[in-house]
Motif scaffolding. Structure first.
Motif, PDB file in Angstrom:
ATOM      1  N   TYR A 291      19.433  18.007   4.752  1.00  0.00           N
ATOM      2  CA  TYR A 291      18.782  17.405   6.256  1.00  0.00           C
ATOM      3  C   TYR A 291      17.080  17.245   6.272  1.00  0.00           C
ATOM      4  O   TYR A 291      17.125  16.192   6.451  1.00  0.00           O
ATOM      5  CB  TYR A 291      19.374  18.408   7.569  1.00  0.00           C
ATOM      6  CG  TYR A 291      18.693  17.980   9.736  1.00  0.00           C
ATOM      7  CD1 TYR A 291      18.588  17.069   9.430  1.00  0.00           C
ATOM      8  CD2 TYR A 291      18.123  19.137   8.620  1.00  0.00           C
ATOM      9  CE1 TYR A 291      18.293  16.421  10.625  1.00  0.00           C
ATOM     10  CE2 TYR A 291      17.228  18.440  10.526  1.00  0.00           C
ATOM     11  CZ  TYR A 291      17.407  17.349  11.205  1.00  0.00           C
ATOM     12  OH  TYR A 291      16.467  17.269  12.005  1.00  0.00           O
TER      13      TYR A 291
ATOM     14  N   ARG B 211      15.984  14.742   4.196  1.00  0.00           N
ATOM     15  CA  ARG B 211      16.354  13.488   4.492  1.00  0.00           C
ATOM     16  C   ARG B 211      15.774  12.939   5.965  1.00  0.00           C
ATOM     17  O   ARG B 211      15.724  11.951   6.170  1.00  0.00           O
ATOM     18  CB  ARG B 211      18.393  13.209   4.765  1.00  0.00           C
ATOM     19  CG  ARG B 211      18.156  11.527   5.256  1.00  0.00           C
ATOM     20  CD  ARG B 211      20.333  11.688   5.348  1.00  0.00           C
ATOM     21  NE  ARG B 211      20.136  12.771   6.740  1.00  0.00           N
ATOM     22  CZ  ARG B 211      21.133  14.187   6.953  1.00  0.00           C
ATOM     23  NH1 ARG B 211      22.096  14.665   5.985  1.00  0.00           N
ATOM     24  NH2 ARG B 211      21.109  14.327   7.252  1.00  0.00           N
ATOM     25  N   GLU B 212      15.418  13.452   6.582  1.00  0.00           N
ATOM     26  CA  GLU B 212      14.679  13.262   8.494  1.00  0.00           C
ATOM     27  C   GLU B 212      13.939  13.991   8.017  1.00  0.00           C
ATOM     28  O   GLU B 212      13.018  13.037   8.709  1.00  0.00           O
ATOM     29  CB  GLU B 212      16.026  14.411   9.096  1.00  0.00           C
ATOM     30  CG  GLU B 212      17.514  13.629   9.025  1.00  0.00           C
ATOM     31  CD  GLU B 212      17.518  12.018   9.480  1.00  0.00           C
ATOM     32  OE1 GLU B 212      16.962  11.308   9.930  1.00  0.00           O
ATOM     33  OE2 GLU B 212      19.357  11.939   9.154  1.00  0.00           O
ATOM     34  N   VAL B 213      13.243  15.399   8.421  1.00  0.00           N
ATOM     35  CA  VAL B 213      11.980  15.958   8.469  1.00  0.00           C
ATOM     36  C   VAL B 213      10.578  15.041   7.975  1.00  0.00           C
ATOM     37  O   VAL B 213       9.737  14.710   8.351  1.00  0.00           O
ATOM     38  CB  VAL B 213      12.589  16.977   8.689  1.00  0.00           C
ATOM     39  CG1 VAL B 213      10.861  17.808   8.900  1.00  0.00           C
ATOM     40  CG2 VAL B 213      13.381  17.471   9.657  1.00  0.00           C
TER      41      VAL B 213
ATOM     42  N   ARG C 192       9.385  11.324   7.762  1.00  0.00           N
ATOM     43  CA  ARG C 192       8.955  11.423  10.029  1.00  0.00           C
ATOM     44  C   ARG C 192       7.745  12.637   9.255  1.00  0.00           C
ATOM     45  O   ARG C 192       6.505  11.849   9.982  1.00  0.00           O
ATOM     46  CB  ARG C 192      10.452  11.969  10.413  1.00  0.00           C
ATOM     47  CG  ARG C 192      10.889  10.982  10.846  1.00  0.00           C
ATOM     48  CD  ARG C 192      11.667  11.124  12.635  1.00  0.00           C
ATOM     49  NE  ARG C 192      13.295  10.333  12.147  1.00  0.00           N
ATOM     50  CZ  ARG C 192      14.076  10.104  11.919  1.00  0.00           C
ATOM     51  NH1 ARG C 192      14.655  10.738  11.059  1.00  0.00           N
ATOM     52  NH2 ARG C 192      15.084   9.881  12.172  1.00  0.00           N
TER      53      ARG C 192
ATOM     54  N   TYR D 211      12.193  19.254  18.971  1.00  0.00           N
ATOM     55  CA  TYR D 211      13.569  20.101  18.711  1.00  0.00           C
ATOM     56  C   TYR D 211      13.569  20.873  20.742  1.00  0.00           C
ATOM     57  O   TYR D 211      13.444  22.331  20.530  1.00  0.00           O
ATOM     58  CB  TYR D 211      13.452  20.726  17.981  1.00  0.00           C
ATOM     59  CG  TYR D 211      14.018  20.979  16.584  1.00  0.00           C
ATOM     60  CD1 TYR D 211      14.947  19.484  16.582  1.00  0.00           C
ATOM     61  CD2 TYR D 211      12.901  20.471  15.839  1.00  0.00           C
ATOM     62  CE1 TYR D 211      15.359  19.072  15.181  1.00  0.00           C
ATOM     63  CE2 TYR D 211      13.550  19.834  14.222  1.00  0.00           C
ATOM     64  CZ  TYR D 211      14.350  19.192  14.031  1.00  0.00           C
ATOM     65  OH  TYR D 211      14.687  18.567  12.809  1.00  0.00           O
TER      66      TYR D 211
ATOM     67  N   VAL E  51      25.638  17.006  13.196  1.00  0.00           N
ATOM     68  CA  VAL E  51      22.928  16.858  12.914  1.00  0.00           C
ATOM     69  C   VAL E  51      22.831  16.926  11.564  1.00  0.00           C
ATOM     70  O   VAL E  51      22.447  15.837  10.806  1.00  0.00           O
ATOM     71  CB  VAL E  51      22.700  17.699  14.011  1.00  0.00           C
ATOM     72  CG1 VAL E  51      21.404  18.140  13.488  1.00  0.00           C
ATOM     73  CG2 VAL E  51      22.420  17.266  14.840  1.00  0.00           C
TER      74      VAL E  51
ATOM     75  N   GLY F 199      24.523  13.719   9.510  1.00  0.00           N
ATOM     76  CA  GLY F 199      23.434  12.502   9.811  1.00  0.00           C
ATOM     77  C   GLY F 199      25.152  11.466  10.738  1.00  0.00           C
ATOM     78  O   GLY F 199      24.039  10.954  10.925  1.00  0.00           O
TER      79      GLY F 199
ATOM     80  N   LYS G   9      22.465  12.440  16.564  1.00  0.00           N
ATOM     81  CA  LYS G   9      20.884  11.602  16.498  1.00  0.00           C
ATOM     82  C   LYS G   9      20.770  13.121  15.685  1.00  0.00           C
ATOM     83  O   LYS G   9      20.505  14.296  16.173  1.00  0.00           O
ATOM     84  CB  LYS G   9      20.813  12.109  18.051  1.00  0.00           C
ATOM     85  CG  LYS G   9      18.940  11.921  18.410  1.00  0.00           C
ATOM     86  CD  LYS G   9      18.602  11.839  20.332  1.00  0.00           C
ATOM     87  CE  LYS G   9      17.552  11.669  20.114  1.00  0.00           C
ATOM     88  NZ  LYS G   9      17.113  11.645  21.267  1.00  0.00           N
ATOM     89  N   TRP G  10      19.590  13.236  14.996  1.00  0.00           N
ATOM     90  CA  TRP G  10      19.038  13.634  14.307  1.00  0.00           C
ATOM     91  C   TRP G  10      18.234  14.970  14.561  1.00  0.00           C
ATOM     92  O   TRP G  10      17.966  15.938  13.680  1.00  0.00           O
ATOM     93  CB  TRP G  10      17.699  12.660  13.284  1.00  0.00           C
ATOM     94  CG  TRP G  10      16.448  12.643  14.045  1.00  0.00           C
ATOM     95  CD1 TRP G  10      16.084  11.267  14.855  1.00  0.00           C
ATOM     96  CD2 TRP G  10      15.519  13.232  13.746  1.00  0.00           C
ATOM     97  NE1 TRP G  10      14.897  11.439  15.236  1.00  0.00           N
ATOM     98  CE2 TRP G  10      14.459  12.417  14.743  1.00  0.00           C
ATOM     99  CE3 TRP G  10      15.082  13.909  12.979  1.00  0.00           C
ATOM    100  CZ2 TRP G  10      13.186  12.989  14.102  1.00  0.00           C
ATOM    101  CZ3 TRP G  10      13.710  14.709  13.367  1.00  0.00           C
ATOM    102  CH2 TRP G  10      12.588  13.996  13.994  1.00  0.00           C
ATOM    103  N   ASN G  11      17.817  14.938  15.591  1.00  0.00           N
ATOM    104  CA  ASN G  11      16.845  15.851  16.155  1.00  0.00           C
ATOM    105  C   ASN G  11      17.728  16.401  17.641  1.00  0.00           C
ATOM    106  O   ASN G  11      17.140  17.569  18.413  1.00  0.00           O
ATOM    107  CB  ASN G  11      15.376  15.423  16.799  1.00  0.00           C
ATOM    108  CG  ASN G  11      14.700  14.051  18.247  1.00  0.00           C
ATOM    109  OD1 ASN G  11      16.121  13.756  18.339  1.00  0.00           O
ATOM    110  ND2 ASN G  11      14.180  14.327  18.481  1.00  0.00           N
TER     111      ASN G  11
END
Length: 578
Positions: free
Chosen positions: A29, A32-34, A37, A87, A242, A245, A248-250
């Motif tokens: 995760y 992929r998400e953090v 960004r 978060y 979460v 995926g 919502k990612w956060n």
């Protein structure tokens, strides 16, 4: 990616530490998400806040493990555009003893300081009981009281709240069912013992005041529990979505440590999956905790009834069979052993007299060579067994239907007495104990029964020289006592370890009494949401449990039988004292 996050993940990749499936998914995760960004500049780790928080905790509270620094890093992850925290919700589920409360004591205390930089950032810690809610509060209180330098920052702490002098921020404890919930102006709320929450009702009330201060936070901490389809399962489901995926990612930052499979409990090298403190190298505290958990695990061999608690709390792997039989088939088969000579032996008595229209059970319990020997007898009303078990019908008249209990067979074996009465006379109960005392020589210490209908049976016992008491206060000597158990259901949880461990270790003997095995097989062991056990019927009408309840009543005073074991020892070793 910052060092605290990068180093923790690389330790796993290098095989230095082990991750459970949820932490493996957390790594995926993050990648992929953090990471994308952070790389694009959309979000950033506030290194000044992270290092300040870590330094504050290590200076005033305790040294931090790598996994704790990893968690702290995501507390201070912000959006670059508006400086808001990424978060709002942070979930920490780890096995008991890993220091969840201590970590939140440190983080919570730091968030009230000028280093965090937000005035009136009040924090409430919420739990089901005041004692649990005060765990983190008291840790902060004691830390401040032990350091004069901190008293300059917080002043003299009070037992009800801790206030930071410079930021005017308050740290308070509350109970989830308290009356002072509405109108709170908290910056953060720490929810402890979330495994006990049956719904999000109380949670919603406590977080209703969030948002009035910048960067609101909700911390949810705990070890898994026994409430299914409750709040903790909702949080676990959100975490799962979460990480995959699908939400919502956060929406949540989930840090979950648990076994992946029940079989892993037998491999101590896998315990770090549930408790990251057990990753090498272990601190001195972790080594002591590991020894404690090891002792708990080894105790399960002799006390298997503790397995549910051990798996749920020490391994964060909740039991799924919250309802099962009180004893397995193999354990019941093991009860079929011959009685030794019981004449003149010390005994405790038990009876179940809840109904006078179907079954009554009585019994005498002995303890010999570590075994619990239960001799019992039942009284059944003819009208009832005719209606539900076909007692008076010829065998061929049952038409092949399932026979729930072979009443006639058990009657021939002397295990029960069929009474042709509109309602069974309680005198039968008293007469059985008198007969066992006078004819068999059983040395009853105490006889126990339910409070129900005791007003009927009390004068009958007293007429035979027994004293009946509701409060364990007797004037009569041992052997003439009848103790009334006011709340019979309440003793289930008290006696469950003794009863279930006795069955598991094959220390229960019912003799050639298949009716007692039938009674016991009809008992459903149910694990309640608070972790306590209750014994209920598998089926209300045909599957009777009276004999088991009589056994349980006798077990209530089983400690009085320990004198018998000592007597046997001295008798068998009399030569030593001559």
């Amino acid at each position: 990616m910052i060092a605290h996050v990068k180093d923790y993940i690389e330790s796993y990749a290098a095989g230095k530490i082990s991750f459970n499936q949820e932490r493996i998914e957390l790594v995926n995760y993050i990648k992929r998400e953090v990471e994308p960004r952070v790389a694009s500049g959309e979000i950033y780790f506030d290194m000044k806040q992270i290092e300040s928080c870590i330094g504050y905790i290590e200076k005033w509270f305790f040294a931090l493990d790598d996994f704790q620094k990893f968690i702290i890093s995501f507390v201070f992850l912000y959006f670059k555009e508006n400086k808001r925290n990424v978060y709002r919700k942070i979930l920490i589920m780890i096995a008991r003893g890993n220091g969840k409360n201590g970590l939140l004591s440190g983080i919570g205390s730091y968030l009230t300081t000028p280093m965090h930089g937000i005035s009136k950032y009040n924090i409430s810690i919420v739990a089901n009981s005041e004692d649990q809610a005060k765990t983190s509060f008291d840790e902060i209180y004691d830390t401040i009281e032990s350091h004069e330098e901190l008293e300059k920052l917080f002043g003299k702490p009070r037992k009800s709240e801790i206030k930071n002098i410079q930021t005017k921020s308050l740290f308070k404890f509350r109970t989830s069912n308290g009356n002072t919930k509405d109108g709170l102006r908290d910056g953060a709320v720490i929810f402890d013992e979330i495994h006990q929450y049956e719904s999000n009702k109380d949670v919603k009330v406590h977080i209703s005041g969030l948002g009035k201060r910048p960067n609101p936070r909700e911390f949810y901490i705990g070890t898994d529990g026994y409430v299914r389809d409750g709040f903790i399962d909702q949080m676990k489901e959100l975490a799962k979505r979460v990480l995959k995926g699908e939400a919502k990612w956060n929406a949540l930052f989930p840090f979950i440590c648990k076994l992946d499979d029940v079989s892993q409990v037998d491999d101590k090298t896998k315990w770090e999956l549930a408790n990251p403190m057990f990753s090498a190298p272990m601190t001195e505290y972790a080594q002591g905790l590991f020894e404690t958990v090891s002792e708990d695990y080894e105790d399960l061999e002799d006390n298997p009834s503790g397995r549910d608690e051990f798996m749920t709390k020490r391994m964060n792997y909740p039991v799924t069979d919250t309802e099962r039989s009180v004893a397995t088939h193999e354990e019941l088969v093991a009860t079929k052993r011959d009685f030794p000579d019981l004449h003149g032996r010390i005994a405790t008595g038990g009876f179940d007299f809840a109904s006078i229209r179907d079954f009554i059970a009585v019994g005498a319990l002995f303890k010999i060579d570590g075994n619990y020997i239960f001799k019992s007898h039942s009284f059944v009303r003819k009208g009832f067994v005719d209606a539900f078990y076909g007692y008076s019908k010829p065998k061929e008249a049952i038409n092949g239907k399932r026979q729930f209990a072979p009443i006639k067979k058990w009657e021939k074996e002397g295990l029960l007495t069929v009474l042709d009465e509109p309602s069974m006379n309680p005198q039968h109960v008293v007469d059985w104990f008198v007969r066992m005392r006078d004819e068999e020589g059983y040395d009853f210490q105490t006889i126990c029964g339910d409070n129900f209908r005791m007003d009927i049976i009390k004068p009958l016992f007293e007429a035979e020289g027994f004293e009946v008491s509701w409060n364990d206060k007797f004037e009569a000597p041992l052997g003439y006592r009848v103790e009334v158990i006011r709340n019979f259901r309440a003793i289930d949880a008290l006696l469950a370890p003794r009863i279930e461990d006795a069955f598991a270790n094959q220390k229960v003997i019912f003799g050639n009494n298949d009716m007692m095995r039938w009674y016991t097989q009809n008992v459903l062991r149910r694990l309640k949401s608070d972790g306590n056990v209750e014994y209920v019927k598998k089926e209300e009408t045909r599957r009777k449990t009276d004999g088991f309840k009589a056994f349980e009543a006798a077990m209530y005073k089983a400690d009085e039988l320990n004198n018998e074991e000592l007597t046997d020892f001295y008798d068998n070793n009399a030569w030593f004292y001559e």
